[in-house]
Motif scaffolding. Structure first.
Motif: not given
Length: 544
Positions: A154-161, A163-181
């Motif tokens: 369960x701890x590993x799943x939470x950690x994976x989730x 990391x996945x959430x952080x990756x999604x947030x990173x991609x969204x932020x990158x997309x937002x910045x790319x769109x802004x550029x």
């Protein structure tokens, strides 16, 4: 290295023996770093006992309860420890595992009975079910290990989730910045394009203003020169405006003035001799001609038909008339005789332009092209309109004409320009005349009743309000634009073409020598609505 899970053991004093046995069985897991066991037996003397218990119970991740009759007899366990342990279990903060160490009626306990108990099937550690008590403890340890594995997964799943959430947030932020550029780049690009458009508009406006100023100055200079009507005045006009609209006319008038003002003889005797000689020569030349045809060579008949040697270049399709722009009613009224269904009246606005005073003559065509059109029908009449030329022929003619006179930009008029000029421009906006200059055709138009089925010298009928000749009759004329229905037409469309399929670009038009009947000579019928595209108005307009 991962931190070991903390295990808290709740027990009654009477079950201290089982506590020690359990700790011994859990020791290998402690040595492997998978868990760390705590019980109140580890409280040092002098330490606040209850606070220490509460602190360690609050931080434990696995809580083991040694269940026996003694457990149920402990008031402290049920008042303090069990309540806190179960609260954390309900919140998912810790896992509570009851261990049945001695037989008791735990199934009647509403709390313990709903939890997963150890050993398997709730068989007490010291019961006869087990061949040896250590077997029971091994079963308990296996249950603890399963719990440790589940918690780790369960701890590993939470950690994976996480990391996945952080990756999604990173991609969204990158997309937002790319769109802004991209948006910023688009904004800068659009700003640059807008600036370029504004600069181009300013440049074109300056060119138009310069062209208009040149046109006005050219017109004023011509008025001054034509008012003086002498060689010096026309020469001054040519010097100031070598590309002016009236250069051709100025040169023609200079030649006419010079030929009429020949050298003066010094004595009356010489003058008389010269005049007498000229009279004799003229008589010898004229006498034979008086016996030729009904209209002598070099003459123009009363009906406007030239003789074969008529080479007067005073009438030319290159002579232009300035037409001030405006808004007019284009088309024809519903009650006009023999109108077509694609001539509905509608408002049309045209800008100022220049249009030919006469139709382009055969002499004009030869001057530019070097020879007559191959299909010219009425030949040998320099001042008659050129006919039987296709739209594409005219484009070649215009290309050569503009190459000879750079900057003039001769072209065919549009349908709207042609009809506006035919109706008299601004002077004809508030009135409606069927023909170009009148409601009756005879004074203004060559047609089947008076033409003798042939073309006639341009400019022999009366002009319209703008001073334009033959806007009705003589020949049909080309316009620049292609056919398409007016927006107000109800009975035509791009798929259902009107009655003039020959009007398509590139097709050769078999031009009639004149309009065949008065209705066909109407201004609206001779506009593009009725296929009267016209060659003659080699119209040009100064534009930036």
């Amino acid at each position: 290295m991962p931190q070991p899970y903390k295990v808290f053991i709740i027990y009654a004093r009477e079950d201290a023996q089982y506590l020690n046995e359990l700790r011994g069985q859990l020791r290998p897991l402690e040595n492997a770093g998978r868990l760390r066991v705590w019980s109140d037996s580890e409280i040092d003397p002098g330490v606040a006992w209850e606070q220490e218990i509460v602190h360690n119970l609050e931080s434990a991740e696995i809580i083991l309860i040694l269940v026996s009759a003694a457990y149920y007899n402990s008031a402290y366990i049920h008042d303090k420890e069990i309540k806190q342990a179960l609260a954390r279990h309900e919140k998912g903060e810790a896992k509570v595992l009851p261990v049945i160490v001695r037989p008791c009626a735990f199934l009647d306990d509403p709390v313990i009975s709903r939890l997963q108990v150890l050993p398997t099937d709730g068989k007490a550690v010291n019961s006869q079910h087990w061949r040896d008590r250590d077997d029971a403890w091994v079963d308990v340890v296996e249950g603890v290990k399963r719990t440790l594995d589940a918690m780790k997964a369960a701890e590993n799943r939470r950690e994976q989730e996480k990391r996945a959430t952080a990756e999604r947030a990173r991609r969204e932020e990158e997309k937002r910045r790319r769109t802004a550029r991209q948006a910023e780049e688009n904004r800068r690009r659009e700003a640059a394009l807008q600036q370029a458009r504004e600069e181009e508009d300013r440049r074109q406006k300056q060119q138009r203003e310069a062209a208009d100023a040149y046109q006005r100055a050219d017109h004023a200079a011509w008025l001054q020169a034509s008012g003086a009507d002498n060689t010096e005045g026309y020469q001054n006009y040519l010097a100031r405006f070598p590309q002016g609209d009236m250069v051709r006319e100025a040169k023609t008038r200079i030649r006419a003035l010079r030929s009429s003002n020949g050298p003066t003889l010094s004595t009356g005797r010489n003058m008389l001799i010269s005049v007498g000689g000229l009279i004799v020569l003229l008589a010898f030349w004229l006498l034979p001609k008086m016996f030729e045809g009904e209209n002598g060579i070099g003459e123009i008949a009363k009906d406007g038909t030239p003789t074969e040697s008529s080479h007067d270049r005073s009438k030319s399709g290159f002579d232009l008339v300035r037409v001030e722009g405006g808004t007019f009613k284009m088309g024809s009224p519903d009650n006009e005789e023999d109108r077509d269904n694609d001539e509905c009246l509608h408002a049309e606005t045209v800008a100022s332009f220049s249009i030919g005073k006469y139709e382009v003559t055969q002499a004009d065509w030869r001057e530019i092209m070097g020879s007559d059109p191959p299909e010219l029908y009425f030949k040998g009449c320099d001042l008659c309109p050129v006919e039987r030329v296709s739209w594409n022929d005219i484009q070649d003619f215009l290309q050569k004409l503009n190459a000879r006179y750079p900057g003039k930009n001769y072209r065919l008029p549009t349908e709207a320009e042609w009809e506006y000029a035919a109706r008299g421009g601004l002077a004809g906006v508030d009135t409606y005349q069927v023909f170009a200059g009148s409601d009756t055709p005879d004074e203004f138009t060559w047609y089947d009743k008076n033409s003798g089925s042939k073309t006639h010298v341009v400019g022999t009928k009366k002009p319209n309000r703008l001073g334009l000749f033959d806007m009705s009759g003589n020949v049909w004329e080309w316009c620049q634009d292609t056919y398409k229905p007016y927006p107000c037409d109800r009975e035509t469309s791009e798929e259902a073409r009107p009655r003039h399929p020959r009007r398509q670009l590139g097709l050769r038009m078999a031009e009639l020598p004149c309009c065949e009947s008065p209705p066909q000579c109407a201004a609206s019928s001779l506009s593009i609505s009725a296929f009267a595209s016209r060659l003659r108005p080699l119209a040009h307009r100064y534009a930036g």
